[in-house]
Write a protein that holds these residues in place. Structure first.
Motif, mmCIF file in Angstrom:
data_model
loop_
_atom_site.group_PDB
_atom_site.id
_atom_site.type_symbol
_atom_site.label_atom_id
_atom_site.label_comp_id
_atom_site.label_asym_id
_atom_site.label_seq_id
_atom_site.Cartn_x
_atom_site.Cartn_y
_atom_site.Cartn_z
ATOM 1 N N PHE A 257 -18.933 13.171 -5.161
ATOM 2 C CA PHE A 257 -17.977 12.164 -5.608
ATOM 3 C C PHE A 257 -16.714 12.290 -4.770
ATOM 4 N N VAL A 258 -16.170 11.153 -4.347
ATOM 5 C CA VAL A 258 -14.965 11.113 -3.521
ATOM 6 C C VAL A 258 -14.022 10.060 -4.091
ATOM 7 N N THR A 259 -12.730 10.378 -4.146
ATOM 8 C CA THR A 259 -11.756 9.384 -4.586
ATOM 9 C C THR A 259 -11.043 8.791 -3.374
ATOM 10 N N VAL A 260 -10.811 7.474 -3.425
ATOM 11 C CA VAL A 260 -10.034 6.764 -2.410
ATOM 12 C C VAL A 260 -9.002 5.914 -3.137
ATOM 13 N N GLY A 261 -7.734 6.074 -2.787
ATOM 14 C CA GLY A 261 -6.685 5.276 -3.401
ATOM 15 C C GLY A 261 -6.682 3.850 -2.885
ATOM 16 N N ASP A 262 -5.773 3.041 -3.423
ATOM 17 C CA ASP A 262 -5.742 1.613 -3.054
ATOM 18 C C ASP A 262 -5.032 1.361 -1.730
ATOM 19 N N ARG A 263 -4.581 2.438 -1.066
ATOM 20 C CA ARG A 263 -3.918 2.390 0.243
ATOM 21 C C ARG A 263 -2.634 1.545 0.205
ATOM 22 N N GLY A 264 -2.012 1.481 -0.974
ATOM 23 C CA GLY A 264 -0.750 0.768 -1.101
ATOM 24 C C GLY A 264 -0.872 -0.722 -1.277
ATOM 25 N N ASP A 265 -2.090 -1.238 -1.387
ATOM 26 C CA ASP A 265 -2.333 -2.667 -1.570
ATOM 27 C C ASP A 265 -3.180 -2.831 -2.832
ATOM 28 N N PRO A 266 -2.542 -3.015 -4.009
ATOM 29 C CA PRO A 266 -3.258 -2.957 -5.285
ATOM 30 C C PRO A 266 -4.506 -3.828 -5.393
ATOM 31 N N PRO A 267 -4.555 -5.075 -4.866
ATOM 32 C CA PRO A 267 -5.783 -5.869 -5.046
ATOM 33 C C PRO A 267 -7.038 -5.222 -4.473
ATOM 34 N N ASN A 268 -6.879 -4.268 -3.521
ATOM 35 C CA ASN A 268 -8.050 -3.567 -2.990
ATOM 36 C C ASN A 268 -8.892 -2.938 -4.088
ATOM 37 N N ALA A 269 -8.223 -2.464 -5.150
ATOM 38 C CA ALA A 269 -8.925 -1.706 -6.185
ATOM 39 C C ALA A 269 -9.921 -2.561 -6.964
ATOM 40 N N GLN A 270 -9.734 -3.895 -6.939
ATOM 41 C CA GLN A 270 -10.640 -4.797 -7.656
ATOM 42 C C GLN A 270 -11.619 -5.505 -6.727
ATOM 43 N N ASP A 271 -11.522 -5.262 -5.418
ATOM 44 C CA ASP A 271 -12.374 -5.949 -4.448
ATOM 45 C C ASP A 271 -13.663 -5.155 -4.240
ATOM 46 N N PRO A 272 -14.811 -5.658 -4.689
ATOM 47 C CA PRO A 272 -16.052 -4.885 -4.569
ATOM 48 C C PRO A 272 -16.560 -4.750 -3.142
ATOM 49 N N ALA A 273 -16.015 -5.542 -2.223
ATOM 50 C CA ALA A 273 -16.439 -5.453 -0.830
ATOM 51 C C ALA A 273 -15.670 -4.374 -0.066
#
Length: 379
Positions: free
Chosen positions: A173-189
């Protein structure tokens, strides 16, 4: 007269804490710091490290410590440091750099370790997971290979994640943050703002929740995460994470396959602008197990076994950067029922916390002269 002895011990601990707070730097050791389980002894075992980030234990009693600037150290049981060569290129940018380190469960046979780091890319940087073998001399990595790269690369020095944990079935398991752009977290692509799951060879397990789903990254385990910088397994093999909120709303979650943990659609914090989120709950979005408001800026975490402190068995320990403390969360199953704050302002910004092979607690301080500390019951 037991109460008088306890009171004197508490007074001595308070005086020692005040003296430490007024000193020029963190103490090398403290022998009677108060806690709900009795006095604690804390000893600095190794240092200085320049902004250390991750800690792993090896079967021979040695440890591995990462520095965000891109250095990896082997630390002997006596605290002696040896720099490990053979690392991949690392992009030190803001919160990015060389981040977590994990020794495989079968390290004694394979000598395999895993690293997470910000890898440079012409289009920015990527949170990356790599595997390598630690040479027998402990001074070099061999056969380094990339297992996973965040997609797409991003020009940002924020919110890389990034912890790695070996699941009970051997997957990673690996965690990746949203890289400072919140909509990334909801983008399944995009594999950004997610908890990911891959096999030890980098392939995608067939039972991942989105494997074979068109338009969705197959390595995604759960989504809607802002910046999970702590992750651990409990005794039942279940996954737990801790992540930074915005202004308030730091969260403890228990990520399950295919679930959405809400960022940035819901939050118990507020935007840095002061604007409110649409709400703290919405249909189809998971609630945190626990949250902090105001934020403590959480980092590493461990679910404790109870070896040295039986009364803390199953509790969660979380390092805090903002208040320079170690938070202990009373856990009953999937509920957090209380919080105890240890070592506030005494040692520095606590970046990682782990349980050692003998049940001692260890932590790293994220400072220019950061240290590796060991916590045991005071004798």
């Amino acid at each position: 007269m037991r109460w008088m002895a306890a009171a004197l011990m508490a007074l001595a601990a308070a005086v020692a804490a005040m003296a430490m707070a007024l000193s020029d730097g963190p103490p090398e050791r403290a022998d009677a710091l108060p806690s709900s389980a009795g006095p604690l002894a804390v000893r600095r075992v190794a240092g200085p490290f320049e902004h250390p980030w991750g800690l792993a234990f090896l079967p021979d009693g040695a440890m591995l410590v990462t520095e965000r600037q891109g250095r990896l150290w082997r630390v002997g049981a006596d605290g002696a440091k040896t720099e490990v060569a053979g690392l991949p290129p690392v992009e030190e940018d803001g919160q990015g750099g060389l981040l977590d380190v994990l020794a495989a469960r079968d390290f004694a046979a394979t000598r395999e370790i895993f690293l997470t780091y910000a890898a440079p890319d012409p289009a920015g940087s990527r949170t990356t997971l790599a595997a390598a073998r630690l040479a027998a001399a402990g001074d070099r990595l061999e056969d380094l290979r990339v297992l996973f790269e965040q997609t797409p690369p991003v020009r940002s020095g924020r919110h890389f994640g990034s912890r790695v944990v070996e699941g009970s079935d051997g997957t990673l398991f690996v965690t990746v943050g949203d890289r400072g752009d919140p909509p990334n977290a909801q983008d399944p692509a995009r594999s950004i703002g997610k908890v990911l799951r891959v096999a030890r060879d980098g392939s995608v397990p067939a039972d991942n929740p989105f494997a074979g789903t068109p338009g969705t990254r197959p390595e995604i385990w759960s989504l809607g995460h802002r910046n999970p910088q702590g992750m651990a397994l409990d005794a039942e093999g279940r996954l737990w994470t801790v992540e930074h909120g915005a202004r308030g709303g730091d969260e403890i979650n228990r990520p399950e396959a295919g679930r959405n943990y809400g960022w940035p659609r819901i939050s118990y914090g507020t935007h840095y602008s002061g604007a409110a989120f649409p709400g703290s709950a919405a249909p189809g979005l998971e609630q945190p197990v626990y949250y902090w408001d105001p934020s403590i800026a959480p980092s590493g975490m461990v679910v404790y076994s109870g070896r040295l402190w039986p009364e803390w068995a199953g509790d969660i320990f979380v390092g805090a950067l903002k208040f320079r403390l170690l938070a202990r969360l009373d856990r009953e199953g999937d509920r957090i029922t209380g919080e105890e704050r240890l070592f506030k302002e005494l040692f520095g910004r606590i970046r990682d916390v782990r349980e050692g092979p003998d049940g001692a607690l260890w932590f790293l301080t994220d400072e220019d002269d950061g240290g590796l500390y060991r916590v045991t019951p005071a004798r």
